[in-house]
Design a protein around this motif. Structure first.
Motif, PDB file in Angstrom:
ATOM      1  N   LEU A 144       0.834  -1.200   0.000  1.00  0.00           N
ATOM      2  CA  LEU A 144       0.000   0.000   0.000  1.00  0.00           C
ATOM      3  C   LEU A 144       0.869   1.251   0.000  1.00  0.00           C
ATOM      4  N   LEU A 145       1.943   1.231   0.783  1.00  0.00           N
ATOM      5  CA  LEU A 145       2.858   2.377   0.833  1.00  0.00           C
ATOM      6  C   LEU A 145       3.539   2.601  -0.520  1.00  0.00           C
ATOM      7  N   VAL A 146       3.940   1.522  -1.200  1.00  0.00           N
ATOM      8  CA  VAL A 146       4.538   1.669  -2.528  1.00  0.00           C
ATOM      9  C   VAL A 146       3.530   2.284  -3.492  1.00  0.00           C
ATOM     10  N   ALA A 147       2.280   1.825  -3.430  1.00  0.00           N
ATOM     11  CA  ALA A 147       1.244   2.383  -4.298  1.00  0.00           C
ATOM     12  C   ALA A 147       1.034   3.871  -4.022  1.00  0.00           C
ATOM     13  N   ILE A 148       1.072   4.248  -2.754  1.00  0.00           N
ATOM     14  CA  ILE A 148       0.946   5.665  -2.385  1.00  0.00           C
ATOM     15  C   ILE A 148       2.096   6.475  -2.971  1.00  0.00           C
ATOM     16  N   GLU A 149       3.306   5.947  -2.856  1.00  0.00           N
ATOM     17  CA  GLU A 149       4.479   6.669  -3.358  1.00  0.00           C
ATOM     18  C   GLU A 149       4.423   6.860  -4.872  1.00  0.00           C
ATOM     19  N   VAL A 150       4.056   5.805  -5.612  1.00  0.00           N
ATOM     20  CA  VAL A 150       4.031   5.960  -7.071  1.00  0.00           C
ATOM     21  C   VAL A 150       2.853   6.818  -7.518  1.00  0.00           C
ATOM     22  N   GLN A 151       1.783   6.826  -6.743  1.00  0.00           N
ATOM     23  CA  GLN A 151       0.676   7.745  -7.037  1.00  0.00           C
ATOM     24  C   GLN A 151       1.155   9.193  -6.955  1.00  0.00           C
ATOM     25  N   ILE A 152       1.937   9.497  -5.935  1.00  0.00           N
ATOM     26  CA  ILE A 152       2.496  10.846  -5.803  1.00  0.00           C
ATOM     27  C   ILE A 152       3.418  11.152  -6.972  1.00  0.00           C
ATOM     28  N   GLU A 153       4.220  10.179  -7.391  1.00  0.00           N
ATOM     29  CA  GLU A 153       5.099  10.395  -8.541  1.00  0.00           C
ATOM     30  C   GLU A 153       4.283  10.775  -9.769  1.00  0.00           C
ATOM     31  N   ALA A 154       3.194  10.066 -10.021  1.00  0.00           N
ATOM     32  CA  ALA A 154       2.341  10.383 -11.171  1.00  0.00           C
ATOM     33  C   ALA A 154       1.769  11.789 -11.040  1.00  0.00           C
ATOM     34  N   GLU A 155       1.311  12.144  -9.861  1.00  0.00           N
ATOM     35  CA  GLU A 155       0.746  13.481  -9.645  1.00  0.00           C
ATOM     36  C   GLU A 155       1.789  14.568  -9.854  1.00  0.00           C
ATOM     37  N   GLU A 156       2.995  14.335  -9.354  1.00  0.00           N
ATOM     38  CA  GLU A 156       4.052  15.331  -9.490  1.00  0.00           C
ATOM     39  C   GLU A 156       4.504  15.485 -10.949  1.00  0.00           C
ATOM     40  N   MET A 157       4.650  14.362 -11.659  1.00  0.00           N
ATOM     41  CA  MET A 157       5.055  14.441 -13.059  1.00  0.00           C
ATOM     42  C   MET A 157       4.002  15.156 -13.894  1.00  0.00           C
ATOM     43  N   PHE A 158       2.743  14.919 -13.581  1.00  0.00           N
ATOM     44  CA  PHE A 158       1.663  15.608 -14.295  1.00  0.00           C
ATOM     45  C   PHE A 158       1.701  17.108 -14.008  1.00  0.00           C
ATOM     46  N   ARG A 159       1.891  17.466 -12.746  1.00  0.00           N
ATOM     47  CA  ARG A 159       1.954  18.895 -12.372  1.00  0.00           C
ATOM     48  C   ARG A 159       3.086  19.592 -13.111  1.00  0.00           C
ATOM     49  N   ILE A 160       4.258  18.978 -13.106  1.00  0.00           N
ATOM     50  CA  ILE A 160       5.428  19.559 -13.777  1.00  0.00           C
ATOM     51  C   ILE A 160       5.163  19.750 -15.269  1.00  0.00           C
ATOM     52  N   THR A 161       4.572  18.753 -15.877  1.00  0.00           N
ATOM     53  CA  THR A 161       4.347  18.772 -17.316  1.00  0.00           C
ATOM     54  C   THR A 161       3.260  19.765 -17.700  1.00  0.00           C
ATOM     55  N   LYS A 162       2.208  19.836 -16.904  1.00  0.00           N
ATOM     56  CA  LYS A 162       1.140  20.807 -17.171  1.00  0.00           C
ATOM     57  C   LYS A 162       1.695  22.225 -17.177  1.00  0.00           C
ATOM     58  N   ASP A 163       2.535  22.538 -16.188  1.00  0.00           N
ATOM     59  CA  ASP A 163       3.152  23.870 -16.144  1.00  0.00           C
ATOM     60  C   ASP A 163       4.063  24.099 -17.348  1.00  0.00           C
ATOM     61  N   TYR A 164       4.782  23.057 -17.746  1.00  0.00           N
ATOM     62  CA  TYR A 164       5.719  23.184 -18.871  1.00  0.00           C
ATOM     63  C   TYR A 164       4.989  23.478 -20.180  1.00  0.00           C
ATOM     64  N   VAL A 165       3.944  22.708 -20.487  1.00  0.00           N
ATOM     65  CA  VAL A 165       3.268  22.878 -21.785  1.00  0.00           C
ATOM     66  C   VAL A 165       2.499  24.192 -21.849  1.00  0.00           C
ATOM     67  N   LYS A 166       2.151  24.757 -20.715  1.00  0.00           N
ATOM     68  CA  LYS A 166       1.449  26.049 -20.715  1.00  0.00           C
ATOM     69  C   LYS A 166       2.393  27.199 -21.011  1.00  0.00           C
ATOM     70  N   ASN A 167       3.704  26.956 -20.849  1.00  0.00           N
ATOM     71  CA  ASN A 167       4.689  28.019 -21.065  1.00  0.00           C
ATOM     72  C   ASN A 167       5.582  27.800 -22.290  1.00  0.00           C
ATOM     73  N   ARG A 168       5.809  26.562 -22.672  1.00  0.00           N
ATOM     74  CA  ARG A 168       6.672  26.237 -23.810  1.00  0.00           C
ATOM     75  C   ARG A 168       5.942  26.541 -25.122  1.00  0.00           C
ATOM     76  N   LYS A 169       6.616  27.257 -26.032  1.00  0.00           N
ATOM     77  CA  LYS A 169       5.994  27.626 -27.300  1.00  0.00           C
ATOM     78  C   LYS A 169       6.628  26.896 -28.479  1.00  0.00           C
ATOM     79  N   ALA A 170       5.784  26.585 -29.460  1.00  0.00           N
ATOM     80  CA  ALA A 170       6.229  26.018 -30.731  1.00  0.00           C
ATOM     81  C   ALA A 170       5.210  26.409 -31.789  1.00  0.00           C
ATOM     82  N   PHE A 171       5.686  26.736 -32.964  1.00  0.00           N
ATOM     83  CA  PHE A 171       4.806  27.163 -34.055  1.00  0.00           C
ATOM     84  C   PHE A 171       3.915  28.340 -33.628  1.00  0.00           C
ATOM     85  N   ASN A 172       4.535  29.278 -32.898  1.00  0.00           N
ATOM     86  CA  ASN A 172       3.885  30.524 -32.490  1.00  0.00           C
ATOM     87  C   ASN A 172       2.703  30.332 -31.529  1.00  0.00           C
TER      88      ASN A 172
END
Length: 382
Positions: A247-275
């Protein structure tokens, strides 16, 4: 669902822990990764502030708190990084419960207070070079000799193995037992025990700040009083505690998924391509929608299982489901998030690169995905 699990006291604990980590962990994390070590001073700070082993009873210096506090510790440490989280959570909420439940009063008084303070670091040694998921196939033996056990064997992939002050060693006290698992016992080996040596510190693909090493026992002379529980009951003790570990391992990897999503959401909102920002592309939006859906499903399932675990329910099947599905889901999220970062995702200075490296092993340790599916099938077909 979170409101059903966490009380105001839980939230205060999280707030206090997060404040401490912002001061004593986040600023030093990259240094820990480079040095491939979490300093003992950090363990001592966690102990000083009362964050280690929250479930241990007050009699031994703990606070006697419910699993919700252990869950918060795992979540907040994982937000810092998988390296420190793996070793500290294992010590705090996987190893010490063995001592508290199966140990004698003398053993509890000897090891628990210093485990709570951070003075002692603990480990549990199951895996061997030739035996991982097949615990009944371990070759490490312990034969009685007077007031001692003589241990022989090797262990590998042991979290906290290099720095541990004591190790709960899974061994065979009756190699002739049939079936084999009835000959398994748990014996605590302390640092400085004659015949107990550390092998090399292992050089891993990810989780660099996590201490992972090899342990060697060559006629190691361990006091008989270090037997944990009864001879021949070790396998049953392990099975009993694996529910919380998984259960603890599942909790830890759930947080990893949440953190990676947060990081990526912020990145794609700021990174530009094709204007335009990458977030404006339909493909990006679809990928974000897919990941957000799976992550939300994981979070709700984890919260429901945590509530059942706190209530003392047997949820072996459900925990096995969570462990395999969420760890595999987090691997998918890691891959998609790195792809959305483009070339920058492959650069070490970007956090997504490190989390991408850290995540795959979660589908291996504490029981592989395949082992989890076998357990689920067995439970279904009972």
């Amino acid at each position: 669902m979170i409101g059903d699990i966490f009380s105001e006291e839980h939230k205060m604990f999280r707030k206090s822990l997060r404040k401490m980590l912002e001061k004593d962990a986040y600023p030093y994390f990259e240094q820990w990764e480079q040095e491939r070590d979490v300093p003992r001073s950090f363990w001592l700070k966690l102990g000083e502030h009362g964050f280690l082993c929250p479930q241990v009873s007050e009699q031994y210096g703990g606070m006697g708190l419910d699993f919700g506090y252990s869950m918060i510790l795992a979540e907040e440490l994982e937000r810092v990084g998988a390296g420190p989280a793996s070793g500290i959570v294992l010590h705090s909420d996987i190893v010490t419960p063995y001592i508290e439940q199966y140990g004698t009063e003398e053993q509890k008084e000897k090891w628990l207070p210093k485990s709570i303070s951070g003075e002692y670091i603990s480990a549990i040694a199951m895996t061997e070079p030739g035996a991982g998921s097949d615990l009944a196939g371990i070759q490490t033996t312990a034969r009685p000799e007077g007031d001692f056990y003589i241990l022989n064997g090797e262990k590998t992939f042991i979290t906290n193995g290099i720095h541990a002050d004591y190790v709960v060693v899974v061994c065979k006290t009756d190699p002739q037992a049939s079936p084999a698992h009835r000959g398994i016992s748990l014996i605590v080996v302390e640092d400085g025990t004659p015949g107990f040596k550390r092998g090399k510190k292992l050089n891993k693909v990810g989780m660099h700040s996590s201490d992972t090493g090899e342990l060697i026992f060559e006629d190691a002379k361990v006091p008989a009083q270090n037997l944990l529980g009864e001879e021949g009951k070790g396998f049953y003790y392990l099975m009993d505690k694996l529910q919380q570990e998984r259960l603890l391992v599942a909790i830890e990897v759930q947080i990893e998924a949440e953190e990676m999503f947060r990081i990526t959401k912020d990145y794609v909102k700021n990174r530009k391509a094709f204007n335009q920002t990458i977030a404006n592309f339909q493909n990006t939006q679809f990928k974000l929608a897919e990941m957000a859906t799976e992550i939300d499903i994981g979070r709700n399932y984890i919260n429901s299982l945590a509530a059942k675990h706190i209530a003392g329910e047997r949820i072996v099947k459900e925990v096995s489901m969570a462990k395999w599905w969420i760890s595999e889901m987090a691997k998918r999220v890691a891959s998609e998030c790195l792809q959305l970062h483009g070339g920058y995702g492959y650069m070490e200075e970007y956090e997504i690169a490190r989390r991408f490296r850290d995540i795959p092993v979660a589908a291996i340790y504490a029981g592989t995905t395949e082992i989890m599916k076998g357990i689920i099938a067995k439970e279904i077909l009972k």
